[in-house]
Design a protein around this motif. Structure first.
Motif: not given
Length: 601
Positions: A402-403, A406-407, A409-412, A415, A419, A423
Motif C-alpha cells: 500500500l505505501n 501510493n508513493d 502513483l502519487r494519488m493518480r 490508485s 486502496e 484495506s
C-alpha cells in the motif's frame, strides 16, 4: 546474425533482413522480415520444421540443428512471423542471455529496421494493398439457419479436418479431427436450432461444439463470418489455433495489440471465415471506428459467457448490440460456460440466474447435457485458515504494498479502487488476481505515465512472494525472498527479526498438506490438474514439493508462453499438454491461462 551454438557460429542473416517488431512498449521481437521468408528459406541457411501442434514452425540452424526461434501468430490479423530468441543467436558479434530483451536494443542497434503493427509489412506490399479500392460489402439478406427438413445440416462429418489433410496446398500437417462425443453432438444440434447458453464442465469439450456450429453456419452463409469472443488476449490466439486446426477454415486472431485498419478492411472484404477477438476489440470497431458491423456475422460465440451477468462487462454490451439488430439479421448466438452463476444459496442463485438470462435475447435457452455432468472432475476443497506467523507476514506485506503503491502513483486516478483492495490482509487475498492484473496494466503503461517500470516489477515480485506464502507456506516464501529479492528482504527485515516471525522455517500451508494427502490417494488411472495463480508458485510447487514425493506421477509445469521475447524455449506448453493427455504424465501444475487443448481427460 550468426548461430549461437559455439561449435557452429554459422552466418545466417544480414541485419538488413531483420527488423524489430514493436507490438507495444514492453513487447518487442527480433524477427525476420515477412516479405523475405521465402527467399531465406530457399537459401537453406535456416530450417523450418513443423511443430508438434498448431502448425507453427520451429526455426533451427541447418548446419548444427540448434534451435533459433519459432513462428508467432501475433502479427496483424494473426499473421505469423519468425522471431528469434536473443540467447540463441550472435548479433553483430555479441552474445545475449535469457534475460536480455529486444526492446533494450532498439536504440543500440540502429542498423536494424523498426516496424510497428501499421508498418508490419514492407512499404511496397502495404502500398500495393492500400492502392486497391475497398470492395463494398454486398447487401445481406436474412441469415440462413439450419432446418430439420435438411438432415444434412446436422451432419458433423464434413465439418472437421481429417488426418493428413492439407490447407490450400500448405505443407503443414494437421492432426486427426476429434471424434465428438454423444453429448457434444446433442449440444451441436441444440445450438443449430436456437440461441443457446451451453453449460458443460471444464475440459468436456465446449470449444469443439463451437467449432461445429461456426463451420456449419459458414456453409449455410458463405458470405458471412463467424466470431468467437473471449475475455483475455492469450485466449485469442489459443482459441484461433484450435478452431483452425479443427475446421480448416481461415481464422483471424485480433486484439487491441495487433488489429490495424488494413487487417480489419481485409476481414471485411472476406479474407477470413472466422474472427476470434476480445469483446473489447469488436466493440471498438463496431461502435467507435465503425469499420465493422455485427451484420457481417452469421454466428457469434461468447466464451466464458457467465461474465455477461455483470452489467458493465463487454459481453453485456455485445449482447445489447445484438438485441438491437433486426430479427432477420441477428446472428445465431452460443454462450459457453461451466457455471452461469455463482450459487451461494438457492434464493440468491435464482435471482442471479434470472438477471443472467435477461442479458441474452428473448428465447435463449440454457442447455446442460446430462452425460456431460458425469465428466465433472472431483474438485478438492481445502481449508483456508492460516497460521499466526503467516497472518503476521501478510499484514506486513500488505502495508509495504500500500505505501509503495501510493508513493509510486502519487494519488493518480490509477490508485482508485486499489486502496480498498489493500484495506486488510483478508481483502488483499480475495482480490489477489485483480490486484496482480492492475499492476500488470500499470507496468505496461509505466513509461507513458512517467513511472519507473522497475518499481512496478518490484511490487509484482512481492505479490509473487505473497502467493507462494499463502499457497505453499513461509518455509518456501522467505528463502525465495532471501535468494532473489534483496531489496524486499530489507523492507521486511524488522518483521523477520521480531518474535512474531518465529517458526517461519517450518510453516507449510494447509492447502499444500491437503493436496499432498489427496495425491497419495490418486487412483492408478487417474490424473490431477492443479491450478495456481502465478508462475513462480507453479515452479516451486513442482520442483520443491512434488517432484520427489510423487515421482511416479511424473509431475510437470504448464505455464504457457513466456520468457525472453515472449517465448518459452524449454518444456514448451504443447509438449507438456501432449504428455498429460496421453497419460505419460499424470500430474500437471498450471497457471490459470492454460492452453485449451487439455480436453476430454
Amino acid at each position: 546474425m550468426q548461430c549461437g551454438n559455439q561449435n557452429c557460429c554459422a552466418h545466417l542473416l544480414g541485419v538488413n533482413e531483420l527488423f524489430f517488431f514493436i507490438q507495444s512498449q514492453t513487447s518487442v521481437h527480433l524477427a525476420l522480415k515477412p516479405e523475405l521468408r521465402e527467399a531465406v528459406a530457399a537459401r537453406q541457411t535456416l530450417k523450418f520444421e513443423p511443430g508438434e501442434r498448431h502448425g507453427i514452425c520451429r526455426v533451427v540452424c541447418r548446419g548444427c540443428q540448434a534451435p533459433l526461434g519459432k513462428e508467432l501468430p501475433h502479427g496483424p490479423s494473426g499473421a505469423s512471423f519468425v522471431a528469434f530468441g536473443l540467447d540463441k543467436i550472435v548479433l553483430q558479434g555479441k552474445r545475449y542471455g535469457r534475460k536480455d530483451r529486444a526492446r533494450n536494443l532498439l536504440n543500440k542497434i540502429v542498423e536494424i529496421e523498426k516496424r510497428n503493427l501499421q508498418q508490419f509489412f514492407s512499404n511496397s506490399l502495404l502500398q500495393e494493398a492500400q492502392a486497391q479500392p475497398a470492395r463494398k460489402p454486398e447487401p445481406q439478406g436474412p441469415i440462413k439457419f439450419a432446418s430439420i427438413d435438411r438432415p444434412e445440416d446436422f451432419n458433423w462429418r464434413d465439418l472437421l479436418v481429417a488426418e493428413d489433410s492439407f490447407k490450400n496446398g500448405s505443407s503443414r500437417r494437421r492432426r486427426h479431427s476429434r471424434q465428438p462425443r454423444r453429448y457434444q453432438l446433442e449440444a451441436f444440434a441444440e445450438s443449430l436450432q436456437r440461441n443457446l447458453v451451453l453449460v458443460m464442465p471444464t475440459g468436456s469439450g465446449k470449444t469443439l461444439v463451437a467449432a461445429l456450429l461456426l463451420a456449419r453456419m459458414k456453409i449455410l452463409n458463405p458470405s458471412l463470418m463467424g466470431a468467437l469472443l473471449v475475455e483475455r488476449v492469450p485466449l485469442v490466439f489459443q482459441q484461433a489455433q484450435s478452431l483452425e486446426l479443427d475446421t480448416g477454415l481461415r481464422v483471424a486472431a485480433l486484439c487491441g495489440e495487433n488489429a490495424t485498419d488494413l487487417s480489419v478492411r481485409r476481414l471485411r472484404e472476406g479474407s477470413h471465415d472466422i474472427l476470434v477477438a476480445t469483446a473489447g476489440l469488436l466493440l471498438s470497431r463496431v461502435l467507435e471506428k465503425r469499420d465493422l458491423e455485427l451484420t457481417a456475422f452469421s454466428c457469434i460465440v461468447l466464451d466464458e459467457c457467465h461474465h455477461a451477468g455483470t452489467g458493465g462487462h463487454n459481453f453485456s454490451r455485445v449482447l445489447d448490440q445484438l438485441k438491437s439488430l433486426p430479427e432477420g439479421q441477428r446472428p445465431r448466438l452460443l454462450g459457453l460456460t461451466a457455471s452461469p452463476v455463482e450459487l451461494k444459496d438457492l434464493d440468491s442463485g435464482k435471482e442471479r440466474l434470472r438477471r443472467f438470462k435477461e442479458r441474452f435475447p428473448a428465447g435463449t435457452g440454457i442447455f446442460r447435457p446430462a452425460e456431460a455432468r458425469a465428466m465433472t472432475p472431483t474438485v478438492l476443497e481445502v481449508p483456508v485458515s492460516r497460521s499466526a506467523v503467516l497472518d503476521g507476514f501478510l499484514e506486513v506485506a500488505r502495508r509495504i504494498l500500500l505505501n509503495r503503491l501510493n508513493d509510486i502513483l502519487r494519488m493518480r486516478a490509477d490508485s482508485l479502487g486499489v486502496e480498498a483492495w489493500l484495506s486488510d490482509a483478508a481483502v488483499m487475498i480475495r482480490r489477489f488476481s485483480r490486484l496482480l492484473g492492475h499492476l500488470r496494466s500499470l507496468r505496461d503503461r509505466a513509461i507513458h505515465l512517467g513511472i519507473s517500470p522497475e518499481r512496478i516489477k518490484e511490487l509484482m515480485a512481492l505479490l509473487d512472494v505473497i502467493d507462494v506464502a499463502r499457497t505453499l507456506g513461509l518455509s518456501f516464501a522467505v528463502p525465495l525472498l532471501q535468494r532473489e529479492m534483496p531489496n524486499l528482504v530489507e523492507a521486511l527485515r524488522g518483521w523477520l527479526q521480531s518474535p512474531q516471525a518465529a517458526g517461519w522455517q517450518t510453516d507449510r500451508s494447509e492447502r499444500l498438506r491437503a493436496l499432498e494427502n489427496e495425491l497419495t490417494r490418486l487412483g492408478e488411472q487417474s490424473r490431477a490438474l492443479v491450478f495456481v495463480s502465478t508462475r513462480r508458485t507453479a515452479k516451486l510447487l513442482v520442483s520443491q514439493c512434488l517432484a520427489e514425493q510423487f515421482r511416479q506421477l511424473r509431475p510437470q509445469v504448464c505455464i504457457g508462453q513466456g520468457g525472453p521475447d515472449g517465448m518459452r524455449w524449454e518444456d514448451e506448453q504443447e509438449v507438456v499438454i501432449d504428455r498429460f493427455n496421453s497419460g505419460e504424465s499424470r500430474l500437471m501444475v498450471s497457471t490459470s491461462v492454460l492452453d485449451i487443448s487439455v480436453t476430454n481427460t
